[in-house]
Design an enzyme around this catalytic site. Structure first.
Site, PDB file in Angstrom:
ATOM      1  N   SER A   9      39.067  37.083  39.362  1.00 55.74           N
ATOM      2  CA  SER A   9      39.809  38.317  39.616  1.00 55.74           C
ATOM      3  C   SER A   9      39.162  39.116  40.746  1.00 55.74           C
ATOM      4  O   SER A   9      39.840  39.891  41.413  1.00 55.74           O
ATOM      5  CB  SER A   9      39.835  39.162  38.351  1.00 55.74           C
ATOM      6  OG  SER A   9      38.512  39.490  37.969  1.00 55.74           O
ATOM      7  N   CYS A  71      36.656  32.652  35.858  1.00 53.28           N
ATOM      8  CA  CYS A  71      36.972  33.951  35.267  1.00 53.28           C
ATOM      9  C   CYS A  71      37.317  33.692  33.809  1.00 53.28           C
ATOM     10  O   CYS A  71      38.216  32.895  33.511  1.00 53.28           O
ATOM     11  CB  CYS A  71      38.175  34.546  36.005  1.00 53.28           C
ATOM     12  SG  CYS A  71      38.776  36.096  35.307  1.00 53.28           S
ATOM     13  N   CYS A 191      31.662  36.804  30.655  1.00 56.27           N
ATOM     14  CA  CYS A 191      32.412  37.359  31.784  1.00 56.27           C
ATOM     15  C   CYS A 191      31.547  37.084  32.997  1.00 56.27           C
ATOM     16  O   CYS A 191      30.334  37.344  32.977  1.00 56.27           O
ATOM     17  CB  CYS A 191      32.627  38.860  31.605  1.00 56.27           C
ATOM     18  SG  CYS A 191      33.335  39.639  33.077  1.00 56.27           S
ATOM     19  N   HIS A 193      31.278  38.464  35.720  1.00 56.22           N
ATOM     20  CA  HIS A 193      30.688  39.640  36.375  1.00 56.22           C
ATOM     21  C   HIS A 193      29.348  40.040  35.743  1.00 56.22           C
ATOM     22  O   HIS A 193      28.500  40.631  36.392  1.00 56.22           O
ATOM     23  CB  HIS A 193      31.617  40.853  36.241  1.00 56.22           C
ATOM     24  CG  HIS A 193      32.764  40.871  37.199  1.00 56.22           C
ATOM     25  ND1 HIS A 193      33.800  39.985  37.138  1.00 56.22           N
ATOM     26  CD2 HIS A 193      33.042  41.712  38.239  1.00 56.22           C
ATOM     27  CE1 HIS A 193      34.679  40.268  38.095  1.00 56.22           C
ATOM     28  NE2 HIS A 193      34.240  41.315  38.776  1.00 56.22           N
TER      29      HIS A 193
HETATM   30  N1  DGL Z   1      35.052  37.831  35.955  1.00 59.30           N
HETATM   31  C1  DGL Z   1      36.128  38.080  35.037  1.00 59.30           C
HETATM   32  C2  DGL Z   1      35.838  37.422  33.690  1.00 59.30           C
HETATM   33  O1  DGL Z   1      35.011  36.528  33.639  1.00 59.30           O
HETATM   34  C3  DGL Z   1      36.380  39.562  34.981  1.00 59.30           C
HETATM   35  C4  DGL Z   1      37.719  39.875  34.491  1.00 59.30           C
HETATM   36  C5  DGL Z   1      38.248  41.209  34.959  1.00 59.30           C
HETATM   37  O2  DGL Z   1      38.677  41.282  36.110  1.00 59.30           O
HETATM   38  O3  DGL Z   1      38.260  42.141  34.154  1.00 59.30           O
HETATM   39  O4  DGL Z   1      36.434  37.738  32.696  1.00 59.30           O
END
Ligand code: DGL
Length: 278
Positions: A9, A71, A191, A193
């Site tokens: 994302s 993601c 996640c 991030h």
């Molecule tokens: N890197 C995405 C994940 O692993 C983040 C999702 C988001 O954009 O909220 O879920």
């Protein structure tokens, strides 16, 4: 270029890309961040499905023989539909899309002695219970405790996670997770991030709890997959090149913010997905 497509994302997938490049330095990659529409974590099932399909279509149309959904939110909500219906209907049998949930759940149980694992993820990932379902398949004895962290991706994308109020929020979520069972001995950052917050999380949770990130897990699993599928492996170009694309129109914004996740990126291009912002 016929590199491996890597989709997130936003910036989080860069933490996966780094591990892929480390383990598979010869391979070409094409990274796409849907920064214009991030975060996905609080979007509806239909929106995440629609956006993920658009991104996958775009990467496959650029010539990627396969795409990694780097993601968790997209993997948890959209992968099954893409693999079972969308790919076959639109791209033929030989293209592949793989996610990050399966490779993680295949081995996560091995990390925990107490068979009690905590998961931190986006609201969409947690609500989907994809991890709960998959972990049960591979490790029936493991109990999985999940805590959603709605503010984490925005604070990472906006680079505000060092602020005192952000640290309080991170602490709150970690404590809420650990409160669910005192014997949790492993925390999965579900996640892509979240590895950016690792130093802060480590200060908060007791030292004996191990924190698992997904980069190396996903990279090893992909390499094994390519060993098992030599035809796919042959179709991927291997010139050590990586191309970066974002749906964000302000390329410089992507370049600047990406430095918090990854080394300096010299060339970033705008990906025109004809955004369908529902
Ligand atoms: N890197 C995405 C994940 O692993 C983040 C999702 C988001 O954009 O909220 O879920």
């Amino acid at each position: 270029m016929q590199g491996i497509g890597v989709f997130d994302s936003g910036f989080g997938g860069l933490t996966i890309l780094e591990s892929l490049q480390e383990l598979m330095p010869e391979y070409d990659f094409m990274y796409l961040g849907d920064n214009a529409r991030a975060p996905y974590g609080e979007k509806s099932f239909d929106q995440v499905n629609e956006y993920t399909k658009e991104a996958i279509d775009w990467l496959l149309e650029q010539g990627c023989p396969m795409v990694i959904l780097a993601c968790n939110t997209a993997s948890a909500l959209a992968l099954r539909n893409i693999q079972q219906i969308h790919l076959k209907q639109n791209h033929g049998a030989e293209k592949r899309v793989l996610g990050v949930v399966r490779p993680t759940t295949e081995i996560i149980g091995n990390y925990s002695k107490a068979n009690k694992i905590g998961l931190l993820g986006t609201p969409a990932t947690v609500e989907s219970n994809s991890y709960g379902i998959e972990v049960k398949k591979f490790f029936p004895k493991v109990s999985l405790y999940q805590e959603s962290c709605p503010l984490w991706v925005p604070m990472i994308e906006n680079h505000t996670y060092h602020e005192a109020s952000s640290k309080i929020q991170i602490q709150k979520n970690c404590e809420a997770l650990l409160k669910q069972d005192k014997d949790i001995d492993t925390i999965l950052l579900a996640c892509t991030h979240y590895p950016i917050l690792l130093p802060i999380i480590k200060q908060i949770v007791p030292k004996e709890i191990q924190i698992v990130t997904q980069g190396d897990i996903v990279a090893k699993s992909l390499l094994e997959y390519l060993h098992r599928h030599p035809k796919m492996d042959e179709s991927i170009s291997k010139n050590k090149n990586t191309a970066f694309y974002t749906t964000e129109t302000d390329i410089n914004k992507f370049k600047e913010k990406s430095t918090h996740f990854y080394k300096t990126i010299s060339t970033v291009r705008h990906a025109n997905l004809a955004l369908n912002d529902t």
